[in-house]
Design a protein around this motif. Structure first.
Motif, PDB file in Angstrom:
ATOM      1  N   GLY A 472       0.889  -1.133  -0.021  1.00 32.58           N
ATOM      2  CA  GLY A 472      -0.086  -0.022   0.000  1.00 32.58           C
ATOM      3  C   GLY A 472       0.837   1.269   0.065  1.00 32.58           C
ATOM      4  N   GLY A 473       0.277   2.353   0.346  1.00 35.35           N
ATOM      5  CA  GLY A 473       0.955   3.500   0.329  1.00 35.35           C
ATOM      6  C   GLY A 473       0.336   4.755  -0.612  1.00 35.35           C
ATOM      7  N   PRO A 474       0.693   4.720  -1.776  1.00 35.59           N
ATOM      8  CA  PRO A 474       1.975   3.764  -2.279  1.00 35.59           C
ATOM      9  C   PRO A 474       3.423   4.222  -2.174  1.00 35.59           C
ATOM     10  N   SER A 475       3.531   5.196  -0.990  1.00 38.59           N
ATOM     11  CA  SER A 475       4.959   5.610  -0.855  1.00 38.59           C
ATOM     12  C   SER A 475       5.613   5.122   0.241  1.00 38.59           C
ATOM     13  N   VAL A 476       5.518   3.504   0.506  1.00 37.02           N
ATOM     14  CA  VAL A 476       6.129   2.868   1.579  1.00 37.02           C
ATOM     15  C   VAL A 476       6.839   1.861   0.695  1.00 37.02           C
ATOM     16  N   ALA A 477       7.184   0.777   1.298  1.00 39.87           N
ATOM     17  CA  ALA A 477       8.114  -0.214   0.565  1.00 39.87           C
ATOM     18  C   ALA A 477       7.755  -1.553   1.231  1.00 39.87           C
ATOM     19  N   ALA A 478       7.802  -2.600   0.314  1.00 42.47           N
ATOM     20  CA  ALA A 478       7.640  -3.958   0.838  1.00 42.47           C
ATOM     21  C   ALA A 478       9.240  -4.258   1.507  1.00 42.47           C
ATOM     22  N   ARG A 479       9.047  -5.246   2.438  1.00 44.24           N
ATOM     23  CA  ARG A 479      10.221  -5.462   3.227  1.00 44.24           C
ATOM     24  C   ARG A 479       9.899  -6.986   4.012  1.00 44.24           C
ATOM     25  N   PRO A 480      11.191  -7.655   3.945  1.00 45.99           N
ATOM     26  CA  PRO A 480      10.824  -9.186   4.464  1.00 45.99           C
ATOM     27  C   PRO A 480      10.302  -9.245   5.901  1.00 45.99           C
ATOM     28  N   ARG A 481       9.304 -10.010   5.946  1.00 43.71           N
ATOM     29  CA  ARG A 481       8.710 -10.522   7.302  1.00 43.71           C
ATOM     30  C   ARG A 481       8.166 -11.721   7.132  1.00 43.71           C
ATOM     31  N   GLU A 547       2.468 -19.883 -16.412  1.00 47.95           N
ATOM     32  CA  GLU A 547       1.095 -20.440 -16.714  1.00 47.95           C
ATOM     33  C   GLU A 547       0.457 -20.290 -15.307  1.00 47.95           C
ATOM     34  N   LYS A 548       1.392 -19.751 -14.078  1.00 50.20           N
ATOM     35  CA  LYS A 548       0.609 -19.813 -12.880  1.00 50.20           C
ATOM     36  C   LYS A 548       0.841 -18.736 -12.052  1.00 50.20           C
ATOM     37  N   LEU A 549       0.256 -17.560 -12.453  1.00 52.50           N
ATOM     38  CA  LEU A 549       0.403 -16.365 -12.030  1.00 52.50           C
ATOM     39  C   LEU A 549      -0.689 -15.645 -11.123  1.00 52.50           C
ATOM     40  N   GLY A 550      -0.714 -15.203 -10.053  1.00 59.07           N
ATOM     41  CA  GLY A 550      -1.697 -14.488  -9.441  1.00 59.07           C
ATOM     42  C   GLY A 550      -1.186 -13.028  -8.778  1.00 59.07           C
ATOM     43  N   ALA A 551      -2.084 -12.393  -8.470  1.00 56.85           N
ATOM     44  CA  ALA A 551      -1.843 -10.905  -8.007  1.00 56.85           C
ATOM     45  C   ALA A 551      -2.882 -10.318  -7.089  1.00 56.85           C
ATOM     46  N   MET A 552      -2.252  -9.593  -6.020  1.00 63.54           N
ATOM     47  CA  MET A 552      -3.353  -9.021  -5.124  1.00 63.54           C
ATOM     48  C   MET A 552      -2.711  -8.028  -4.578  1.00 63.54           C
ATOM     49  N   GLY A 553      -3.386  -6.887  -3.829  1.00 62.46           N
ATOM     50  CA  GLY A 553      -2.988  -6.010  -2.938  1.00 62.46           C
ATOM     51  C   GLY A 553      -4.090  -5.328  -2.310  1.00 62.46           C
ATOM     52  N   TRP A 554      -3.714  -4.571  -1.377  1.00 59.76           N
ATOM     53  CA  TRP A 554      -4.826  -3.714  -0.442  1.00 59.76           C
ATOM     54  C   TRP A 554      -4.360  -2.151  -0.676  1.00 59.76           C
ATOM     55  N   SER A 555      -5.509  -1.506  -0.676  1.00 63.15           N
ATOM     56  CA  SER A 555      -5.353  -0.052  -0.520  1.00 63.15           C
ATOM     57  C   SER A 555      -4.530   0.499  -1.990  1.00 63.15           C
ATOM     58  N   ALA A 556      -3.301   1.266  -1.818  1.00 60.59           N
ATOM     59  CA  ALA A 556      -2.596   1.475  -3.134  1.00 60.59           C
ATOM     60  C   ALA A 556      -2.305   0.141  -3.785  1.00 60.59           C
ATOM     61  N   GLY A 557      -1.874  -0.962  -2.941  1.00 57.45           N
ATOM     62  CA  GLY A 557      -1.902  -2.447  -3.635  1.00 57.45           C
ATOM     63  C   GLY A 557      -2.852  -2.789  -4.325  1.00 57.45           C
ATOM     64  N   GLY A 558      -4.292  -2.451  -3.817  1.00 60.70           N
ATOM     65  CA  GLY A 558      -5.459  -2.845  -4.646  1.00 60.70           C
ATOM     66  C   GLY A 558      -5.408  -2.066  -5.856  1.00 60.70           C
TER      67      GLY A 558
END
Length: 704
Positions: A472-481, A547-558
């Motif tokens: 989300g954000g979009p001005s944040v960043a994905a980090r390992p968790r 052949e096996k790709l999916g995508a998702m996201g919430w807020s800005a990720g949505g």
């Protein structure tokens, strides 16, 4: 935050709490408190105990923090305060009305103050260091916004919302229920609580007085309609070391349109006289005063780029005057935010790529030292009064959030101690692998993402399914968790043999200003380029099965995912969570209309073409991929109309779709049961449309 000053206290007595007594004799280990991790993966994700910000005692010998737990019967998460000292952890609070938190130490380290939920809002309580002798200090209608101790221990400064002339009940009795759109007429102001005078009262303080009433325990420091303490993005206030003034940031109103009016002022607590400290175009906030009381460090942003540029640190004399910028966004100390001072050094938090750390800057040499190196993503922190010990929370790709302390040395740090063992709850989870991947987009952007691979025993032969999760954000960043913190059950998919790919697309923070601004007038369009080129890279290196790709996201990720849904056909399934699907609809209905103005540089009537080109609804006829939509009914940030409009649009063009509406839910799903439901909705959707389990989605896997 704990101030880095020599502090003195005034010992006073307070009123006995009107709430049920809090337990102080229960010894607990955060790793063994009740949870539902034994019930299954999804239950564990929702209910695992999670620590809040650690607040270290002035002497550095104890750390207080909250632990969040799930109350399944009441369908809520509660937080209670715990204390770790000499290797022993005790639970200090047990609030029957909800949560306790917002912890602060008295300057002498003998008492702990906190806010707790009550029937009339959150109120301030104070207890002894061991959790005994709990006293309720305030009983103010509407509750407390925030508070701080004075360095001399005599006062507490409060930020309170101004009371309307008539109560809501009085207005509704006469006129029914109504509201004005874009009404930011409410103001927050500072009040001073004299603890010595409060000690003489026979009950918690329930009344406010004007400043002229010098005998009142609680009296006004600021008022009027010219400004509000903080802004749409929040704000803070701090005492000077001599406890004679309070510095605070303020804006014309709480409207997002008034962000650029945020400045810093000071108020004298004896006279209530105010004076300017920082006056410049832009956003200036979070003042911190040097130990000698002469200099102010603060957080500053350049107008009008509050969404598309990073912030930096500035210094100015406490009397006002020349401003010196001491950090910028050309180095690795992005969005630097001052924490406090020690001598002629300042401590600050900064983000760099996928990590966040605490740093010390020597103002004489400008040498910067990383104090939390090796701990990945720091979340929450505080320093002892002498600045020689730091407590912090941290997460990474292997553990749940844990709390640590380190000694701060002349050259860095030493003697790390891990105070908690929350990760024991997931010790038997399969050992996944986290990688950072880099690629270059067709239009020349260098990007990075977090790739989590299944444990070896769960991997498939050859390329594997890949699920893209856009942050989300979009001005944040994905980090390992290791532990998911959204409605996407990554652990479930990892055990099915899928990889999780979290790209830091254009617009993400923690990298460069150029990358952060690269989505200006390119929302939706640029995101698609970034993610598709990232997938191409994963295919090229043999990770992704095309052949096996999916995508998702919430807020800005949505919003990012909705853009993919109308611009590419290579994915098998999408899940759009609380996403912007029409920037015109978002502009018209959101509580943050300045966001599309910043990114698109126009209103919908100024430039209808850019609004159509960037929003998913403008290309809805291109959609072909099954798409799940999840949205809270009461979402004010990305109004529910976005989800409903996208749902209707997909149905109109014959795309298989499902809209799940979460009732009594705003922009974020936080209640345990709805969180569980949202994860199961995603499991079923991708099991059917990506993994091919059309009749029997493998929900049993969530119990393993």
């Amino acid at each position: 935050m704990t101030r880095f000053l020599s502090l003195f206290s005034t010992v006073v007595m307070f009123c006995t709490s009107t709430l049920p007594a809090y337990a102080a004799d229960k010894t607990v280990s955060p790793s063994t408190t009740e949870n539902r991790c034994s019930d299954g993966v999804l239950e564990c994700i929702v209910s695992i105990e999670t620590p809040g910000t650690p607040i270290i005692s002035p002497d550095g010998g104890a750390v207080a923090f909250t632990i969040r737990t799930a109350d399944w019967e009441k369908n809520r998460h509660d937080r209670e305060i715990h204390l770790t000292e000499n290797g022993k952890t005790i639970q200090l609070t047990n609030n029957p009305n909800g949560s306790s938190g917002d912890i602060a130490w008295s300057p002498d380290g003998k008492r702990i103050s906190y806010q707790a939920n009550t029937d009339i809002g959150t109120q301030i309580f104070i207890m002894d260091r061991d959790g005994s002798n709990v006293r309720q200090i305030t009983a103010l209608a509407g509750g407390i916004n925030s508070y701080i101790w004075s360095p001399n221990g005599r006062f507490i400064a409060l930020k309170l919302s101004e009371r309307p002339a008539k109560s809501k009940a009085q207005v509704e009795k006469a006129y029914g229920s109504f509201a004005f759109a874009d009404d930011y007429s409410g103001r927050d102001h500072l009040w001073l609580l004299d603890l010595t005078k409060a000690a003489r009262a026979k009950a918690p303080i329930a009344e406010r007085a004007e400043h002229a009433d010098t005998e009142a325990p609680l009296r006004r420091l600021t008022g009027g309609t010219a400004f509000t303490i903080g802004s749409f993005f929040g704000g803070s206030f701090t005492f000077t070391p001599d406890s004679k003034e309070i510095l605070f940031d303020h804006a014309k109103s709480g409207s997002p349109y008034d962000l650029g009016t945020q400045d810093i002022s000071a108020v004298n607590i004896a006279t209530a006289e105010q004076r300017p400290v920082v006056r410049r175009p832009g956003m200036d906030l979070d003042p911190k005063v040097s130990p000698d009381g002469k200099t102010v460090a603060f957080h500053m942003g350049e107008p009008p780029y509050y969404y598309t540029r990073q912030y930096w640190m500035g210094l100015t004399p406490i009397e006002g005057g020349k401003i010196e910028q001491i950090s910028d966004t050309t180095d690795k100390y992005n969005d630097a935010n001052v924490i406090g001072w020690q001598g002629n050094s300042i401590f600050f938090m900064s983000h760099y790529r996928v990590e966040s750390h605490l740093y010390r800057m020597d103002l004489d040499t400008r040498v910067v030292t990383n104090l939390t190196a090796g701990r990945g993503r720091v979340e929450g922190y505080s320093f002892a009064a002498d600045g020689k010990t730091v407590a912090f929370g941290a997460v990474d790709g292997e553990r749940a959030k844990e709390i640590y302390t380190r000694k701060v040395t002349a050259t860095g740090y030493a003697d790390e101690k891990r105070l908690t063992q929350f990760s024991q709850a997931i010790a038997d989870w399969p050992k996944t692998e986290v990688r950072l991947v880099q690629w270059t987009t067709p239009d020349g952007l260098d990007l990075e993402g977090v790739l989590t691979l299944p444990a070896p025993e769960n991997r498939l032969d050859g390329p594997m399914p890949v699920l893209v999760i856009s942050h989300g954000g979009p001005s944040v960043a994905a980090r390992p968790r290791r532990m998911p913190d959204e409605v996407y059950p990554t652990e479930y998919w990892l055990r099915k043999g899928a990889a999780i790919f979290e790209p830091n697309y254009r617009g993400s923070g923690s990298y460069t200003d150029e990358l952060m601004a690269a989505n200006v007038r390119s929302l939706g369009i640029g995101y698609t380029i970034d993610i598709e080129s990232g997938i191409d890279h994963l295919i090229k290196i043999g990770i992704a099965d095309p052949e096996k790709l999916g995508a998702m996201g919430w807020s800005a990720g949505g919003s990012v995912t909705a853009g993919l849904a109308v611009r590419t056909t290579r994915f098998k399934a999408f899940s759009v969570g609380a996403g912007i699907t029409s920037y015109a609809t978002y502009y018209g209905l959101s509580d943050q209309p300045t966001s599309p103005l910043a990114y698109l540089k126009a209103t919908p009537s100024d430039d209808p073409k850019i609004y159509k080109a960037t929003g998913a609804m403008g290309s809805i006829k291109n959609a072909v991929t099954p798409t799940l939509i999840q949205h809270g009914r009461d979402d004010n940030r990305v109004p529910f109309a976005n989800g409903m409009e996208f749902f209707r649009g997909l149905k109109d063009v014959g795309v298989e779709t499902e809209l799940v509406i979460y009732e009594n839910t705003g922009h974020v799903i936080s209640r345990p049961k709805e969180w569980m439901a949202a994860m199961e909705h995603n499991i079923r959707w991708f099991d059917v449309h990506l993994f091919g389990d059309r009749k029997n989605p493998d929900l049993d896997l969530a119990d393993r």
